[in-house]
Design an enzyme around this catalytic site. Structure first.
Site, PDB file in Angstrom:
ATOM      1  N   ASP A 137       0.840  -1.190   0.000  1.00  0.00           N
ATOM      2  CA  ASP A 137       0.000   0.000   0.000  1.00  0.00           C
ATOM      3  C   ASP A 137       0.880   1.246   0.000  1.00  0.00           C
ATOM      4  OD1 ASP A 137      -2.301   1.872   0.915  1.00  0.00           O
ATOM      5  OD2 ASP A 137      -3.275  -0.079   0.816  1.00  0.00           O
ATOM      6  N   HIS A 171      -3.356   6.091   3.880  1.00  0.00           N
ATOM      7  CA  HIS A 171      -4.152   4.983   3.335  1.00  0.00           C
ATOM      8  C   HIS A 171      -3.725   3.639   3.918  1.00  0.00           C
ATOM      9  CE1 HIS A 171      -5.751   2.203   0.187  1.00  0.00           C
ATOM     10  NE2 HIS A 171      -6.722   3.097   0.131  1.00  0.00           N
ATOM     11  N   SER A 324     -11.284  -0.483  -0.813  1.00  0.00           N
ATOM     12  CA  SER A 324     -10.112  -0.417   0.064  1.00  0.00           C
ATOM     13  C   SER A 324     -10.475  -0.740   1.500  1.00  0.00           C
ATOM     14  CB  SER A 324      -9.481   0.980   0.021  1.00  0.00           C
ATOM     15  OG  SER A 324      -8.561   1.109  -1.024  1.00  0.00           O
TER      16      SER A 324
END
Length: 468
Positions: A137, A171, A324
């Site tokens: 990621d 994220h 996600s």
């Protein structure tokens, strides 16, 4: 105790940070070699020198090859070489969420129950002990208390600003906390390992992704899950890397993507061995497909990703979004399953998830919704068998998460009892082509749990076809 991992030898990382950090993808390619002996770095160096190119990464494990910059004429010549399997232009991959918003802590509350009705509790059968989750990621803030000292950043393939392995895109930390963070995670004792392959904008080149997967295949500790909450155009190199990881024993989890399109048109969701996750909306006691979520035959399971509650890269509370947010919940569940069965293949994991599901996202683009409790499941292994008319066929069965001995009851066409108390059943197909029988197996374990599965036995022509 978990075996240690080292950051000193990142293997695939070569060249200068300036070259690796260049985000312009023009005239940059992945070159995949055919399988063969030896380290691909020597051949990569030869081709770069011979064709006046610039080397970016060498891939040694998940894919055998390299990435680099070449003129159009040079890459055309390289593509024709006998030891080159394919060349692929670099493409851009982005994190798989359209945004986020604060919301109630509901996503875990509805995946541990047969029906998605919040009751204020999240209950688990295992906690991921002994399993490692690799988060490919935008990096990971491993020092946050939510990870309880179980998280590390192990590799960074971006060469970008923000600091080595730092989640400047806000994220990867949220994804990792959904997989295995305290309070917000599904598997609360899993080991978390962050691998940075997306930059501060949440974007990364396809060779960053391949390099990250290559690192996992070479250095990863199993049993393990690999979460990929990103997506981009369909990539042979990325799908090949995912396939190699699965073949090596890693269970890979991919976000379906947020394009309102067929997940089979994107990577890594279209890799035929990955476990692809769609994003479901929950409201008023019912489920529906999020209008942005990708769908189709490649999607194995659905989870409530929109506004899933997790933490940001500072440890503050946030609602996460998109596939996600859905994929890491399934990755956490996979870690729970691996705690009790470290060698389970993806095919079994996917079928168990589907069979164990108690409710589905409705509609032609929906499918089974994640149920995290590990309950007794029994199924017929052969799905809708097709054999020549009048020929014998043997059905077999699998039992998981039950307590033996088991009691088996086979029936044909609803009422005819066949085969007795046996885990297998040999039957003769109907005598006329294109006719079929409905075969049902009801299994009870020693604890009294009952599970049923139904398949078809279809008669074909003598040559196995449907036109006689």
């Amino acid at each position: 105790m978990q075996p240690s991992e080292s950051n000193a030898d990142v293997g695939p990382l070569v060249g200068t940070l300036a070259a690796i950090g260049d985000t312009s993808l023009a005239n940059k390619y992945i070159v995949a070699f055919r399988d063969g002996p030896g380290d691909p770095s020597l051949r990569a160096s030869q081709l770069v020198q011979a064709h006046q190119g610039a080397l970016r990464f060498v891939f040694r494990s998940a894919v055998r090859g390299f990435s680099g910059q070449f003129s159009p004429a040079a890459i055309a010549a390289i593509a024709k070489l006998p030891d080159v399997q394919y060349v692929e232009p670099l493409s851009r991959f982005v994190q798989s969420d359209p945004g986020s918003a604060n919301d109630a802590f509901f996503n875990l509350d509805i995946i541990d129950q047969p029906t998605p009705t919040p009751n204020g509790l999240y209950i688990w059968d295992q906690d991921g002990t002994g399993v490692t989750a690799y988060i490919v990621d935008s990096g990971l803030n491993a020092a946050l208390t939510v990870f309880g000292g179980r998280a590390q950043t192990v590799a960074d393939f971006t060469g970008q600003g923000g600091g080595w392995g730092v989640d400047c895109a806000n994220h990867g930390t949220s994804v990792g906390a959904l997989v295995g963070g305290a309070i917000y995670g599904v598997a609360r004792n899993v080991q978390i390992r962050g691998i940075r392959a997306l930059d501060c904008s949440g974007s990364g080149s396809s060779d960053w992704i391949v390099a990250a997967l290559d690192w996992v295949n070479a250095h990863g500790v199993k049993p393990a899950v690999v979460n990929m909450s990103f997506g981009g155009s369909k990539s042979t190199a990325i799908n090949d890397a995912v396939q190699r990881l699965e073949n090596s024993g890693f269970r890979t989890i991919s976000a379906a993507g947020n394009n309102n399109a067929d997940a089979g048109n994107f990577s890594p969701s279209s890799a035929n061995t990955t476990f692809t996750v769609g994003n479901a909306l929950y409201g008023g006691g019912s489920l529906s497909r999020n209008p942005d979520s990708n769908f189709g035959a490649w999607v194995n399971i659905w989870a409530a990703g929109q506004n899933a509650v997790t933490v940001d890269n500072t440890g503050g509370l946030r609602g996460f979004g998109g596939t996600s947010g859905a994929a890491p919940q399934v990755a956490g569940w996979a870690a729970i399953y691996l705690s009790s069965d470290p060698s389970v293949p993806k095919s079994t994991l996917a079928r168990y998830a589907s069979s164990n599901s108690k409710v589905s996202v409705p509609g032609p683009n929906g499918g089974p919704f994640l149920y995290t409790r590990l309950q007794f499941v029994s199924w017929i292994n052969e799905a809708n068998a097709q054999v020549p008319a009048g020929s014998p066929f043997t059905f077999t069965s699998t039992q998981l998460k039950g307590t033996g001995p088991y009691t088996y009851n086979w029936t044909r066409n609803g009422s005819e009892v066949v085969c007795g108390n046996s885990s297998t059943c040999t039957l003769t197909a109907p005598g006329s082509p294109l006719n079929s029988d409905v075969i049902k197996l009801t299994t009870q374990d020693a604890a009294g749990h009952v599970f049923s599965d139904t398949q078809w036995l279809v008669a074909t022509c003598s040559d196995g076809g449907s036109s006689c």
